[in-house]
Design a protein around this motif. Structure first.
Motif, PDB file in Angstrom:
ATOM      1  N   GLN A 141      -2.063 -11.156  -5.406  1.00 39.65           N
ATOM      2  CA  GLN A 141      -2.000 -11.147  -3.939  1.00 39.65           C
ATOM      3  C   GLN A 141      -1.229 -12.329  -3.370  1.00 39.65           C
ATOM      4  O   GLN A 141      -1.488 -13.480  -3.699  1.00 39.65           O
ATOM      5  N   ILE A 142      -0.307 -12.000  -2.492  1.00 42.42           N
ATOM      6  CA  ILE A 142       0.509 -13.010  -1.831  1.00 42.42           C
ATOM      7  C   ILE A 142       0.119 -13.044  -0.364  1.00 42.42           C
ATOM      8  O   ILE A 142      -0.013 -11.989   0.265  1.00 42.42           O
TER       9      ILE A 142
ATOM     10  N   THR B  93      -4.372 -15.684   2.292  1.00 41.85           N
ATOM     11  CA  THR B  93      -5.569 -15.884   1.493  1.00 41.85           C
ATOM     12  C   THR B  93      -5.312 -15.616   0.024  1.00 41.85           C
ATOM     13  O   THR B  93      -6.233 -15.537  -0.763  1.00 41.85           O
TER      14      THR B  93
ATOM     15  N   ALA C  13      10.975   4.028  -1.122  1.00 42.94           N
ATOM     16  CA  ALA C  13      10.907   3.166  -2.303  1.00 42.94           C
ATOM     17  C   ALA C  13      11.115   3.955  -3.588  1.00 42.94           C
ATOM     18  O   ALA C  13      11.690   3.445  -4.543  1.00 42.94           O
TER      19      ALA C  13
ATOM     20  N   ARG D  54       0.824  -1.213   0.000  1.00 44.90           N
ATOM     21  CA  ARG D  54       0.000   0.000   0.000  1.00 44.90           C
ATOM     22  C   ARG D  54       0.856   1.260   0.000  1.00 44.90           C
ATOM     23  O   ARG D  54       0.446   2.299  -0.508  1.00 44.90           O
TER      24      ARG D  54
ATOM     25  N   ASN E 250      11.671  -0.501   3.024  1.00 44.45           N
ATOM     26  CA  ASN E 250      10.565   0.164   3.704  1.00 44.45           C
ATOM     27  C   ASN E 250      11.121   1.405   4.382  1.00 44.45           C
ATOM     28  O   ASN E 250      12.231   1.371   4.906  1.00 44.45           O
TER      29      ASN E 250
ATOM     30  N   SER F 202       4.345  -3.698   4.955  1.00 42.74           N
ATOM     31  CA  SER F 202       4.653  -3.621   6.390  1.00 42.74           C
ATOM     32  C   SER F 202       5.066  -4.980   6.961  1.00 42.74           C
ATOM     33  O   SER F 202       5.859  -5.041   7.895  1.00 42.74           O
TER      34      SER F 202
ATOM     35  N   SER G 257       0.703  -6.988  -1.797  1.00 40.50           N
ATOM     36  CA  SER G 257       0.016  -7.271  -0.539  1.00 40.50           C
ATOM     37  C   SER G 257      -1.480  -7.143  -0.777  1.00 40.50           C
ATOM     38  O   SER G 257      -1.920  -6.579  -1.783  1.00 40.50           O
ATOM     39  N   ARG G 258      -2.227  -7.623   0.172  1.00 41.40           N
ATOM     40  CA  ARG G 258      -3.675  -7.505   0.027  1.00 41.40           C
ATOM     41  C   ARG G 258      -4.116  -6.045   0.055  1.00 41.40           C
ATOM     42  O   ARG G 258      -5.026  -5.651  -0.678  1.00 41.40           O
TER      43      ARG G 258
ATOM     44  N   GLN H 154      -0.376 -12.109   7.925  1.00 43.64           N
ATOM     45  CA  GLN H 154      -1.079 -12.760   6.809  1.00 43.64           C
ATOM     46  C   GLN H 154      -0.281 -12.640   5.521  1.00 43.64           C
ATOM     47  O   GLN H 154      -0.407 -13.464   4.632  1.00 43.64           O
ATOM     48  N   HIS H 155       0.511 -11.612   5.400  1.00 45.10           N
ATOM     49  CA  HIS H 155       1.377 -11.504   4.221  1.00 45.10           C
ATOM     50  C   HIS H 155       2.552 -12.468   4.342  1.00 45.10           C
ATOM     51  O   HIS H 155       2.886 -13.182   3.388  1.00 45.10           O
TER      52      HIS H 155
END
Ligand SMILES: Cc1cc2nc3c(=O)[nH]c(=O)nc-3n(C[C@H](O)[C@H](O)[C@H](O)COP(=O)(O)OP(=O)(O)OC[C@H]3O[C@@H](n4cnc5c(N)ncnc54)[C@H](O)[C@@H]3O)c2cc1C
Ligand SMILES: Nc1ncnc2c1ncn2[C@@H]1O[C@H](COP(=O)(O)O)[C@@H](O)[C@H]1O
Lengths: 325, 248
Positions: A250-251, A254, A307, A211, A288, A269, A236-237, A273-274
């Motif tokens: 998406q990695i 899910t 970045a 994001r 980052n 970040s 990322s999601r 979940q990532h």
């Protein structure tokens, strides 16, 4: 009983590499339970694909199941065919890649076979009986499982298995399934995201954006870097949700699970979940601007930087050093 | 239109799971629970379908008595009544699907909305198994759902892009995260939910033997990655990737 049946996955008629990785799992399984590795390829005109799979990838017998009902995948038509094949070859383990295809199909197969099912198997071994390992809780727990039914169904976490080549060629047989047309489910369309880059799950290098990139256009610099290294681009999601990247990128828990040689996380970040989708990568780099971002806890090399300066600089320097294309 | 939606009580994913030293399970003391994220999307979609087509939303959970909390949350969001199939056993997805199949046969809904995956056990099985047991068609990983003329048209997230499938009702649809934005329960919603009915049954009442087909023999922590290093510049990064990691 013995014998393993692998359900091959084709995407728009092309054999996916995850199918070959799943055959490598199947070889591990027959080492435990004995018997042969059978592969079932379903489609409408799949003789060439069956021959491709039979060419030294670890299968003993490849079954080409041609039929109009299999022209486009839907679980309703594939399930009875897989069940019939499992019975015909007397398979003790029936497996498929843990892709969206395998996840959609295999629970139906398990229910119809009266078989217990293991999702995302990472290992099959003998410990006074057949045992499977799998990750859960977003990769924070690994369990060892016993399946109590005579037949067992599994989806395979293919990042844990390396496709075999140079094995003896398999024989190819025709397989005729008795599948009546269902009038309650219809495939309508597949809208493929076209790309010249390697598939995310197969790529040796993955550049993933989060994001923090702030827009879809800003993903362009990741694509330039990916092209320099012959890699794929992921996200990322939060980046997908924000519309910066297609869902297919998406990695994570899910999304897709990847384990490339090199993973570069840019403006991500590092939510748990990532991490679930990339922790298995060989070398992890994080870029980052926040030095406290949790991604640095799993990164082999962390660069605390913006970045927008670091990524173009990295691409330029790789170019001038002649690294990559 | 009658809609059944399923909710599972899961450990809060924002919390760190701890494994018992003897590897027999996870530590449950002091753990917080919530509704499985994907089920919130299912409940939200049910409410939107009801707004469009009218009807009733029945929310079902299989689990311990405490799962009434997640049922209440769904009722507060807008579901009409609840069913708890009470069991203290840890069921595999197959047993859950066999229990749900009996509930669905009794309720005879037009559509069943579920999550695609439990975020604790990460199995992604129950919806598909339920479809197989009932002989219903399925549309998994839905990011878009339209219902008209007795059919559902579902946009699905698949590898390599997206796909569209049409299923005749009654059907099973499992939700992916981009299906909608689940609402929060409002204060009036929470008050109203207190008066909504929750029926209780047991798997035995439904005639289901919940013996698992998959048994967990051991829980363990994954291997952890060794701590890495911070590099000071892009040059140093390239140097280390070449010489140390041999990744370039
Ligand atoms: C049930 C469930 C399932 C989920 N599944 C997944 C999943 O599969 N995959 C997934 O990824 N997430 C998943 N999530 C979401 C996950 O919890 C996080 O919200 C998400 O991963 C955060 O994405 P992000 O790192 O891109 O965004 P953020 O957390 O917002 O991080 C953005 C980062 O960018 C950095 N940054 C900002 N600007 C710059 C700059 N100019 N230069 C460098 N760095 C910058 C910031 O310091 C920050 O660290 C799931 C969540 C739930 C609840
Ligand atoms: N115990 C349960 N009670 C109600 N619904 C459940 C239960 N277990 C699973 N489900 C539903 O099935 C979906 C998939 O679950 P799983 O197969 O566990 O990943 C979940 O998102 C829920 O909607």
């Amino acid at each position: 009983m013995g014998n393993v049946l692998v359900v091959a996955e084709l995407q728009a008629g092309v054999v996916r590499k995850v199918t070959l990785d799943t055959i490598a799992f199947a070889r591990q399984a027959v080492d435990v339970i004995g018997g042969q590795v059978h592969v079932l390829v379903l489609g409408d005109g799949v003789d060439a694909q069956a021959a491709e799979i039979a060419a030294g990838h670890g299968a003993d017998v490849v079954h080409a199941g041609n039929g109009a009902a299999f022209a486009n995948y839907i679980a309703e038509n594939f399930t009875p065919a897989v069940v019939q094949a499992a019975e015909a070859v007397d398979a003790e383990i029936v497996c498929a890649p843990s892709s969206m295809f395998g996840k959609d199909l295999m629970p139906c197969v398990a229910a119809k076979l009266g078989a217990g099912m293991v999702s995302d198997a990472t290992e099959v071994f003998d410990d006074g009986g057949v045992r499977f390992k799998r990750p859960l809780w977003s990769g924070n727990v690994i369990t060892t499982l016993e399946v109590t039914t005579p037949r067992k169904v599994a989806t395979v976490r293919t990042t844990e298995f390396e496709a075999i080549s140079g094995y003896a060629d398999a024989s190819v047989q025709a397989f005729t399934a008795d599948v009546g047309a269902r009038d309650d489910a219809e495939f309508v369309s597949f809208d493929q995201v076209k790309s010249d880059r390697p598939e995310l799950t197969d790529a040796a290098v993955v550049i993933a954006g989060g994001r923090g990139l702030g827009s879809g256009e800003n993903f362009d610099m990741l694509m330039t870097l990916a092209d320099q290294l012959g890699g794929a681009v992921g996200a990322s999601r939060a980046a997908v949700d924000s519309g910066y990247a297609p869902n297919d990128w998406q990695i994570g828990q899910t999304g897709k699970v990847v384990a490339p040689n090199l993973y570069i996380a840019v403006a991500i970040s590092g939510a748990i979940q990532h991490l679930a989708g990339m922790k298995g990568s060989k070398t992890i780099v994080a870029i980052n601007k926040d030095g406290d971002a949790p991604i640095f806890e799993v990164a082999d090399y962390g660069l605390v930087a913006d970045a927008f300066t670091a990524v173009p600089e990295l691409t330029e320097k790789l170019k001038s050093l002649g690294i990559g294309s | 239109m009658k809609i059944v939606t399923t909710v599972k009580r899961v450990t809060d994913p924002d919390m760190k799971v701890k494994i018992k030293p003897d590897g027999t399970g996870i530590v449950t003391d002091g753990v917080e629970y919530r509704m499985n994220y994907f089920d919130e999307y299912g409940v939200e979609e049910a409410i939107r379908l009801k707004q469009e087509h009218g009807g009733e939303i029945v929310v079902v959970s299989v689990g311990a008595d405490a799962s009434t909390k997640e049922i209440r949350t769904a009722l507060a969001m807008g579901a009409d009544r609840g069913i708890l199939v009470e069991t203290d056993e840890e069921l595999d997805s197959d047993a859950v699907a066999r229990v749900l199949a009996e509930v669905i046969k009794e309720e005879a809904p037009d559509i069943v909305l579920m999550g695609k995956q439990s975020v604790d056990t990460d199995r992604n099985q129950a919806g598909q198994m339920l479809a197989a047991y009932l002989g219903y068609p399925q549309a998994t990983f839905a990011f878009e759902l339209k219902v008209a003329d007795g059919w559902a048209t579902v946009g699905r997230e698949v590898d390599g892009g997206t796909s569209t499938k049409r299923v005749k009702l009654p059907a099973i649809v499992t939700a992916d995260l981009r299906l909608n934005e689940p609402r929060y329960a409002s204060l009036p919603g929470i008050i109203k939910a207190k008066r909504k009915k929750i029926d209780r049954k047991t798997p035995g009442d439904l005639g289901v033997d919940t013996a698992n087909r998959v048994n967990v023999l051991q829980y363990e922590a994954p291997e952890t990655r060794a701590a890495g290093q911070i590099v000071e510049s892009v040059d140093e990064l390239i140097e280390k990737l070449r010489t140390e990691a041999k990744a370039l």
